[in-house]
Design an enzyme around this catalytic site. Sequence first.
Site, PDB file in Angstrom:
ATOM      1  N   SER A 134       0.841  -1.207   0.000  1.00 47.08           N
ATOM      2  CA  SER A 134       0.000   0.000   0.000  1.00 47.08           C
ATOM      3  C   SER A 134       0.877   1.259   0.000  1.00 47.08           C
ATOM      4  O   SER A 134       0.497   2.274  -0.587  1.00 47.08           O
ATOM      5  CB  SER A 134      -0.915  -0.001   1.213  1.00 47.08           C
ATOM      6  OG  SER A 134      -0.163  -0.172   2.399  1.00 47.08           O
ATOM      7  N   ASP A 182       8.432  -3.173  -5.526  1.00 45.05           N
ATOM      8  CA  ASP A 182       7.030  -2.763  -5.510  1.00 45.05           C
ATOM      9  C   ASP A 182       6.727  -1.759  -6.620  1.00 45.05           C
ATOM     10  O   ASP A 182       5.774  -1.928  -7.391  1.00 45.05           O
ATOM     11  CB  ASP A 182       6.684  -2.151  -4.144  1.00 45.05           C
ATOM     12  CG  ASP A 182       7.037  -3.091  -3.007  1.00 45.05           C
ATOM     13  OD1 ASP A 182       7.380  -4.246  -3.291  1.00 45.05           O
ATOM     14  OD2 ASP A 182       6.968  -2.669  -1.837  1.00 45.05           O
TER      15      ASP A 182
HETATM   16  P1  NG1 Z   1       6.497  -4.369   1.640  1.00 45.00           P
HETATM   17  O1  NG1 Z   1       6.010  -5.730   1.777  1.00 45.00           O
HETATM   18  O2  NG1 Z   1       5.662  -3.551   0.720  1.00 45.00           O
HETATM   19  O3  NG1 Z   1       6.741  -3.713   2.936  1.00 45.00           O
HETATM   20  C1  NG1 Z   1       9.211  -4.261   1.380  1.00 45.00           C
HETATM   21  C2  NG1 Z   1      10.036  -3.423   0.405  1.00 45.00           C
HETATM   22  C3  NG1 Z   1      10.432  -4.243  -0.837  1.00 45.00           C
HETATM   23  C4  NG1 Z   1      11.083  -5.549  -0.433  1.00 45.00           C
HETATM   24  C5  NG1 Z   1      10.169  -6.296   0.557  1.00 45.00           C
HETATM   25  C6  NG1 Z   1      10.777  -7.564   1.076  1.00 45.00           C
HETATM   26  C7  NG1 Z   1       9.553  -1.033   0.234  1.00 45.00           C
HETATM   27  C8  NG1 Z   1       8.711  -0.004  -0.402  1.00 45.00           C
HETATM   28  N1  NG1 Z   1       9.253  -2.298  -0.078  1.00 45.00           N
HETATM   29  O4  NG1 Z   1       7.935  -4.505   0.840  1.00 45.00           O
HETATM   30  O5  NG1 Z   1      11.295  -3.469  -1.629  1.00 45.00           O
HETATM   31  O6  NG1 Z   1      12.363  -5.332   0.104  1.00 45.00           O
HETATM   32  O7  NG1 Z   1       9.880  -5.474   1.687  1.00 45.00           O
HETATM   33  O8  NG1 Z   1      11.008  -8.463   0.043  1.00 45.00           O
HETATM   34  O9  NG1 Z   1      10.431  -0.710   1.023  1.00 45.00           O
END
Ligand code: NG1
Length: 449
Positions: A134, A182
């Site tokens: 999100s 993402d």
């Molecule tokens: P989410 O699951 O959206 O918090 C985060 C990082 C990704 C990646 C994943 C682990 C951001 C925006 N997103 O994703 O780049 O490292 O963790 O695979 O920091």
Amino acid sequence: MSNTLTTMIFEKLPEHLFQSDKVGFCRVPGRVNLIGEHTDYNGFSVLPVTIKKEVHCAFSPRKDNEIHLFNEDPRFQHRSFLNAMDISPSPTGSWDNYIKAGVIALNKKFKVRTFPGFNLFINSTLPIATGLSSSSALVITASLVYLKILGKELGRDISRLELAELMAEGEHFVGTRGGGMDQTVILNGEEGHACKIDFFPIRTSLLPLFNDHVFIICDSTIRAQKTGACLNRYNAGPRLCSLVCALMERFLQREIDEPLQIRRLGDFWTGKLCLTYDEILDYAERAIPKEYIGLKEIASLLNMSTQEIRQLWIGEMEEPEKGFPLRARIRHVITEQRRVELSRDALLANDAYTFGKLMNESHQSCAENYEISIPELDMLTQIARKYGAIGSRLTGAGFGGCTVSLVPCEKIDYFMENIEKQYYQKYLGLSSAQGMFVVETCPSASYIN
Ligand code: NG1
């Protein structure tokens, strides 16, 4: 679809701010990562899909330099800030920071000097803090809106890949040190396909999904606030991996005459060194003399003071009693990268069984080597495997959020009924399932006409 969507958004707009002739709309999907966790910021691959849980927005230009944000969700109150050369962050976790991140990155990219204002109204079906991205969906929303406000065209003035790369870097403004998974899949994914992403340089390839199996998301209901309580836990991943790099670089430098320039773990695999996965693991074991390693020992290996190690890598992170599990961290990253490659092959061969097996191994490595699982996610994946999933794993950053399970189509009802009974009712004591759905993929982010 578009017309229905714009009508739906319109019905909820604060009318006086959005004059119909100048209003623009866009939709920005969330994502589910099928496999490849905490690999992106290390320069390794990921395999996510875009999902039909989306941020929808309406926007309109303003005559002044103010940016006004409205959200249909009452948890996110009206915010406003002045668009200018220097935009300072709001307190950590404030939702306007995601919009600021997108605006600041584009101001820099296009050397903006007029700093136009705009109104933005958000209305979203994408659950927050569940590992479905999100946060990046908001940053990408800001970028698409602000591109239009600046009179720039996606595809003409900036490509989707360039924008993804810019926004991945830009999102560091909110305090997390994530990679580019993402933003890249949100801007480049495609309905019915997984998007394999490689980094530095960023590139994508689309792979058709299984047609006799589905992916099912189950929300553990434990919230992982990545810019809140989990910020330091999330950032510990990139910090420790970068420390591993420094230790390995120093070790390798003794064997290689030319200067090495290692910025991330992936640099051992590509470029000048081109080591195999086994060679990387072997060097890591030689560079890091034991499984757990204390701060003083790290300092002595790098010929630095413990203060310098803190300053450069680990910040205020508490030193675990046993020492830092650096070998385990690199073991996860390298074996996960291998799993992403094998998963790609399994998708191409329509081999759901192997794909599922790799998902299970990924969960185990996320839990044991990267320590990003929690009892609820372990329980949920175990129940999922018992009731029809051929693979199940946590998805996203971890510490809470969702699991993703691969389920044969004929077992969807059986799986969902049993997850409801065994996890949501029996384990959590809830009356019914929450946040459980079959993944529907969708096109990448776009403007709506
Ligand atoms: P989410 O699951 O959206 O918090 C985060 C990082 C990704 C990646 C994943 C682990 C951001 C925006 N997103 O994703 O780049 O490292 O963790 O695979 O920091």
